[in-house]
Write a protein that holds these residues in place. Structure first.
Motif, PDB file in Angstrom:
ATOM      1  N   GLU A 143       0.827  -1.214   0.000  1.00  0.00           N
ATOM      2  CA  GLU A 143       0.000   0.000   0.000  1.00  0.00           C
ATOM      3  C   GLU A 143       0.856   1.256   0.000  1.00  0.00           C
ATOM      4  OE1 GLU A 143      -3.935   0.488   2.191  1.00  0.00           O
ATOM      5  OE2 GLU A 143      -2.501   1.395   3.580  1.00  0.00           O
ATOM      6  N   GLN A 144       0.296   2.289  -0.676  1.00  0.00           N
ATOM      7  CA  GLN A 144       0.865   3.638  -0.607  1.00  0.00           C
ATOM      8  C   GLN A 144      -0.118   4.629   0.020  1.00  0.00           C
ATOM      9  OE1 GLN A 144       3.603   4.847  -3.794  1.00  0.00           O
ATOM     10  NE2 GLN A 144       2.412   3.509  -5.118  1.00  0.00           N
ATOM     11  N   GLY A 145      -1.403   4.366  -0.134  1.00  0.00           N
ATOM     12  CA  GLY A 145      -2.408   5.292   0.375  1.00  0.00           C
ATOM     13  C   GLY A 145      -3.105   6.011  -0.761  1.00  0.00           C
ATOM     14  N   PHE A 146      -3.852   7.054  -0.438  1.00  0.00           N
ATOM     15  CA  PHE A 146      -4.565   7.830  -1.454  1.00  0.00           C
ATOM     16  C   PHE A 146      -3.671   8.937  -1.993  1.00  0.00           C
ATOM     17  CE2 PHE A 146      -8.237   5.684   0.175  1.00  0.00           C
ATOM     18  CZ  PHE A 146      -9.096   5.624  -0.910  1.00  0.00           C
ATOM     19  N   ARG A 147      -3.767   9.137  -3.307  1.00  0.00           N
ATOM     20  CA  ARG A 147      -2.912  10.106  -3.985  1.00  0.00           C
ATOM     21  C   ARG A 147      -3.486  11.517  -3.857  1.00  0.00           C
ATOM     22  NH1 ARG A 147       0.364   6.643  -7.271  1.00  0.00           N
ATOM     23  NH2 ARG A 147       1.335   8.407  -8.336  1.00  0.00           N
ATOM     24  N   HIS A 148      -2.574  12.472  -3.707  1.00  0.00           N
ATOM     25  CA  HIS A 148      -2.928  13.887  -3.606  1.00  0.00           C
ATOM     26  C   HIS A 148      -2.081  14.689  -4.590  1.00  0.00           C
ATOM     27  CE1 HIS A 148      -5.025  12.728   0.041  1.00  0.00           C
ATOM     28  NE2 HIS A 148      -3.898  12.247   0.536  1.00  0.00           N
ATOM     29  N   LEU A 149      -2.495  15.922  -4.815  1.00  0.00           N
ATOM     30  CA  LEU A 149      -1.852  16.779  -5.811  1.00  0.00           C
ATOM     31  C   LEU A 149      -0.928  17.795  -5.144  1.00  0.00           C
ATOM     32  CD1 LEU A 149      -1.853  17.639  -8.870  1.00  0.00           C
ATOM     33  CD2 LEU A 149      -3.636  19.290  -8.224  1.00  0.00           C
ATOM     34  N   THR A 150       0.300  17.940  -5.678  1.00  0.00           N
ATOM     35  CA  THR A 150       1.185  19.031  -5.247  1.00  0.00           C
ATOM     36  C   THR A 150       1.587  19.835  -6.480  1.00  0.00           C
ATOM     37  OG1 THR A 150       3.328  17.886  -5.521  1.00  0.00           O
ATOM     38  CG2 THR A 150       2.140  17.521  -3.449  1.00  0.00           C
ATOM     39  N   ASN A 151       1.889  21.115  -6.263  1.00  0.00           N
ATOM     40  CA  ASN A 151       2.368  21.947  -7.369  1.00  0.00           C
ATOM     41  C   ASN A 151       3.034  23.200  -6.838  1.00  0.00           C
ATOM     42  OD1 ASN A 151       0.562  24.586  -8.229  1.00  0.00           O
ATOM     43  ND2 ASN A 151      -0.618  23.159  -6.974  1.00  0.00           N
ATOM     44  N   ASN A 152       3.661  23.948  -7.742  1.00  0.00           N
ATOM     45  CA  ASN A 152       4.365  25.172  -7.372  1.00  0.00           C
ATOM     46  C   ASN A 152       3.698  26.433  -7.905  1.00  0.00           C
ATOM     47  OD1 ASN A 152       6.555  24.226  -5.813  1.00  0.00           O
ATOM     48  ND2 ASN A 152       7.672  23.599  -7.653  1.00  0.00           N
ATOM     49  N   VAL A 153       2.457  26.314  -8.413  1.00  0.00           N
ATOM     50  CA  VAL A 153       1.809  27.455  -9.061  1.00  0.00           C
ATOM     51  C   VAL A 153       0.772  28.106  -8.162  1.00  0.00           C
ATOM     52  CG1 VAL A 153       0.462  28.206 -11.072  1.00  0.00           C
ATOM     53  CG2 VAL A 153       2.230  26.446 -11.326  1.00  0.00           C
ATOM     54  N   PRO A 155      -2.697  27.199  -4.990  1.00  0.00           N
ATOM     55  CA  PRO A 155      -3.512  26.230  -4.254  1.00  0.00           C
ATOM     56  C   PRO A 155      -4.612  25.680  -5.157  1.00  0.00           C
ATOM     57  CG  PRO A 155      -3.274  28.290  -3.020  1.00  0.00           C
ATOM     58  CD  PRO A 155      -2.789  28.551  -4.417  1.00  0.00           C
ATOM     59  N   VAL A 156      -4.985  24.427  -4.947  1.00  0.00           N
ATOM     60  CA  VAL A 156      -6.027  23.790  -5.751  1.00  0.00           C
ATOM     61  C   VAL A 156      -7.089  23.231  -4.827  1.00  0.00           C
ATOM     62  CG1 VAL A 156      -6.569  21.881  -7.304  1.00  0.00           C
ATOM     63  CG2 VAL A 156      -4.478  23.217  -7.651  1.00  0.00           C
ATOM     64  N   SER A 157      -8.338  23.697  -5.023  1.00  0.00           N
ATOM     65  CA  SER A 157      -9.455  23.138  -4.269  1.00  0.00           C
ATOM     66  C   SER A 157     -10.601  22.717  -5.177  1.00  0.00           C
ATOM     67  CB  SER A 157      -9.972  24.149  -3.242  1.00  0.00           C
ATOM     68  OG  SER A 157     -10.424  25.334  -3.871  1.00  0.00           O
ATOM     69  N   THR A 158     -10.562  23.162  -6.458  1.00  0.00           N
ATOM     70  CA  THR A 158     -11.605  22.810  -7.425  1.00  0.00           C
ATOM     71  C   THR A 158     -10.955  22.393  -8.742  1.00  0.00           C
ATOM     72  OG1 THR A 158     -11.760  25.018  -8.423  1.00  0.00           O
ATOM     73  CG2 THR A 158     -13.059  24.620  -6.422  1.00  0.00           C
ATOM     74  N   PRO A 159     -11.686  21.728  -9.618  1.00  0.00           N
ATOM     75  CA  PRO A 159     -11.141  21.393 -10.936  1.00  0.00           C
ATOM     76  C   PRO A 159     -10.680  22.629 -11.703  1.00  0.00           C
ATOM     77  CG  PRO A 159     -13.139  20.145 -10.522  1.00  0.00           C
ATOM     78  CD  PRO A 159     -13.028  21.128  -9.409  1.00  0.00           C
ATOM     79  N   GLU A 160     -11.393  23.740 -11.527  1.00  0.00           N
ATOM     80  CA  GLU A 160     -11.016  24.975 -12.215  1.00  0.00           C
ATOM     81  C   GLU A 160      -9.608  25.424 -11.812  1.00  0.00           C
ATOM     82  OE1 GLU A 160     -11.565  27.807 -15.058  1.00  0.00           O
ATOM     83  OE2 GLU A 160     -12.994  26.223 -14.540  1.00  0.00           O
ATOM     84  N   ASP A 161      -9.279  25.256 -10.527  1.00  0.00           N
ATOM     85  CA  ASP A 161      -7.945  25.624 -10.040  1.00  0.00           C
ATOM     86  C   ASP A 161      -6.857  24.768 -10.690  1.00  0.00           C
ATOM     87  OD1 ASP A 161      -9.125  27.425  -8.239  1.00  0.00           O
ATOM     88  OD2 ASP A 161      -9.248  25.904  -6.661  1.00  0.00           O
ATOM     89  N   ALA A 162      -7.206  23.531 -11.032  1.00  0.00           N
ATOM     90  CA  ALA A 162      -6.207  22.587 -11.541  1.00  0.00           C
ATOM     91  C   ALA A 162      -5.957  22.723 -13.035  1.00  0.00           C
ATOM     92  CB  ALA A 162      -6.650  21.162 -11.233  1.00  0.00           C
ATOM     93  N   LYS A 163      -6.845  23.392 -13.741  1.00  0.00           N
ATOM     94  CA  LYS A 163      -6.735  23.481 -15.189  1.00  0.00           C
ATOM     95  C   LYS A 163      -5.417  24.135 -15.606  1.00  0.00           C
ATOM     96  CE  LYS A 163     -11.600  23.364 -16.508  1.00  0.00           C
ATOM     97  NZ  LYS A 163     -12.727  24.094 -17.115  1.00  0.00           N
ATOM     98  N   GLY A 164      -4.791  23.542 -16.607  1.00  0.00           N
ATOM     99  CA  GLY A 164      -3.567  24.100 -17.162  1.00  0.00           C
ATOM    100  C   GLY A 164      -2.297  23.699 -16.444  1.00  0.00           C
ATOM    101  N   LEU A 165      -2.405  23.044 -15.292  1.00  0.00           N
ATOM    102  CA  LEU A 165      -1.207  22.636 -14.564  1.00  0.00           C
ATOM    103  C   LEU A 165      -0.556  21.443 -15.262  1.00  0.00           C
ATOM    104  CD1 LEU A 165      -2.358  22.832 -10.820  1.00  0.00           C
ATOM    105  CD2 LEU A 165      -0.940  24.478 -12.085  1.00  0.00           C
ATOM    106  N   LYS A 166       0.754  21.515 -15.428  1.00  0.00           N
ATOM    107  CA  LYS A 166       1.509  20.422 -16.035  1.00  0.00           C
ATOM    108  C   LYS A 166       1.965  19.493 -14.915  1.00  0.00           C
ATOM    109  CE  LYS A 166       4.953  19.575 -19.629  1.00  0.00           C
ATOM    110  NZ  LYS A 166       5.963  20.195 -20.538  1.00  0.00           N
ATOM    111  N   ILE A 167       1.338  18.331 -14.848  1.00  0.00           N
ATOM    112  CA  ILE A 167       1.514  17.436 -13.706  1.00  0.00           C
ATOM    113  C   ILE A 167       2.160  16.126 -14.133  1.00  0.00           C
ATOM    114  CG2 ILE A 167       0.327  16.170 -11.868  1.00  0.00           C
ATOM    115  CD1 ILE A 167       0.274  19.208 -11.519  1.00  0.00           C
ATOM    116  N   ARG A 168       3.213  15.753 -13.444  1.00  0.00           N
ATOM    117  CA  ARG A 168       3.834  14.448 -13.711  1.00  0.00           C
ATOM    118  C   ARG A 168       2.896  13.336 -13.285  1.00  0.00           C
ATOM    119  NH1 ARG A 168       5.217   9.694 -10.351  1.00  0.00           N
ATOM    120  NH2 ARG A 168       6.461   8.404 -11.779  1.00  0.00           N
TER     121      ARG A 168
END
Length: 324
Positions: A143-153, A155-168
């Motif tokens: 097990e690893q657990g549940f995945r979460h999002l990190t970034n340097n641009v 804060p993200v709380s909605t899908p709109e916040d996440a749009k355009g982020l280049k995520i590995r």
């Protein structure tokens, strides 16, 4: 004089004949993260269990931090017999055993209890058996657990916040499809390349469980953490057929128990980091968003579910959802 030499020679033969056989060479175990991670906890528990139960006949040498290659190379090494044991993520196994990708469907598994019940039950056990069709022997689900999002641009709380982020992301078509539906730019990349890409700004962020975010010290190179819990991340403890097929039934049982012990250690690690990890990351400077519009994220990825049902079967997905 001749009698003395004869006596010495005979004594030497007797010593050699009664000396214990030398121990077998250590088994090589590979995994992607450090020995201080949940992978390391699983590897150490496996090694200790196997050494104890076999009275030292089997020992394990751990190769952490992708020392033997990325997860795809490790799986190929297991098939070829150049690597003996490994702990790998389903992000890699789905390229070898496609059915394992079902666990990577976003928002399919509700919480840790639900996930563990599914993996420990008929669905998970049946999936382990599928590995034998691809030249691999899967012993237990880690097990690893549940995945979460990190970034340097931002804060993200909605899908709109996440749009355009280049995520590995891993080489995982299930994740890639979901992230594209949200509006992110998923970028498949091998784990050893991620830290450099984040530091150079080639990518904005990545997504992983807290167990990885903490143990890999991502707080040093990522500013924002959003507790999206978008995907549950299992791992698999695998042994090479070249090792396993040479074992008698009693020793096969020892390897199986060692894997079960390793999986438990990984789950214990995850439970601990879920409890204490956020405080540590805050102390290390990360800005953490805990209020996530989970329903909006679920709605955003719904179009991808049509493809998931074609890929894995609507009945299997429903069986997982209905597991109590």
């Amino acid at each position: 004089m001749r009698k003395n030499w004869l006596a010495i020679a005979m004594a030497s033969v007797a010593i050699v004949a009664t000396a214990p056989a030398s121990a077998a060479a250590p088994l090589k175990m590979a995994y992607a993260l450090s020995q201080q991670s949940h992978y390391g906890a699983g590897g150490e528990a496996f090694a200790q269990s196997l050494a104890k139960s076999s009275d030292g006949r089997y020992t394990v040498q751990q190769f952490a931090n992708s020392a033997l290659g990325g997860e795809r190379e490790v799986l190929e090494g297991l098939q070829l017999g150049t690597i003996d044991l490994a702990i790998v993520s389903t992000g890699a196994t789905l390229n070898f055993v496609p059915s394992t990708g079902v666990f990577d469907i976003p928002f399919l598994l509700r919480d840790l209890d639900h996930a563990r019940t599914v993996l420990d039950g008929p669905i998970g056990e049946g999936m382990l058996e599928d590995f034998s069709k691809r030249g691999l022997v899967a012993l237990a689900w880690g097990e690893q657990g549940f995945r979460h999002l990190t970034n340097n641009v931002r804060p993200v709380s909605t899908p709109e916040d996440a749009k355009g982020l280049k995520i590995r992301v891993t080489e995982n078509p299930v994740h890639i499809a979901a992230f594209r539906e949200i509006g992110m730019l998923p970028t498949p990349m091998a784990w050893p390349e991620v830290a450099t890409a984040l530091q150079q700004g080639t990518i904005d962020g990545q997504e992983n469980p807290l167990s990885v975010i903490v143990s890999a010290k991502l707080s040093q190179i990522q500013k924002y953490l959003s507790l999206t819990s978008h995907v549950y991340a299992p791992t698999v403890i695998i042994v090479s057929p070249s090792v396993y097929e040479g074992l008698n039934d009693a020793d096969k049982a020892l390897f199986k128990q060692a894997a079960v012990d390793g999986a438990k250690a990984m789950r214990d690690y995850v439970d601990n980091v879920e409890k204490n990890g956020l405080e540590q990351l805050r102390g290390e400077g990360m800005q953490i968003t805990t209020e996530i519009d989970r329903e909006a994220f679920q709605q955003a990825v719904q179009p991808a579910y049509k493809d998931y049902e074609k890929r894995y079967g609507a009945d299997l997905i429903k069986a997982i959802q209905d597991t109590k």
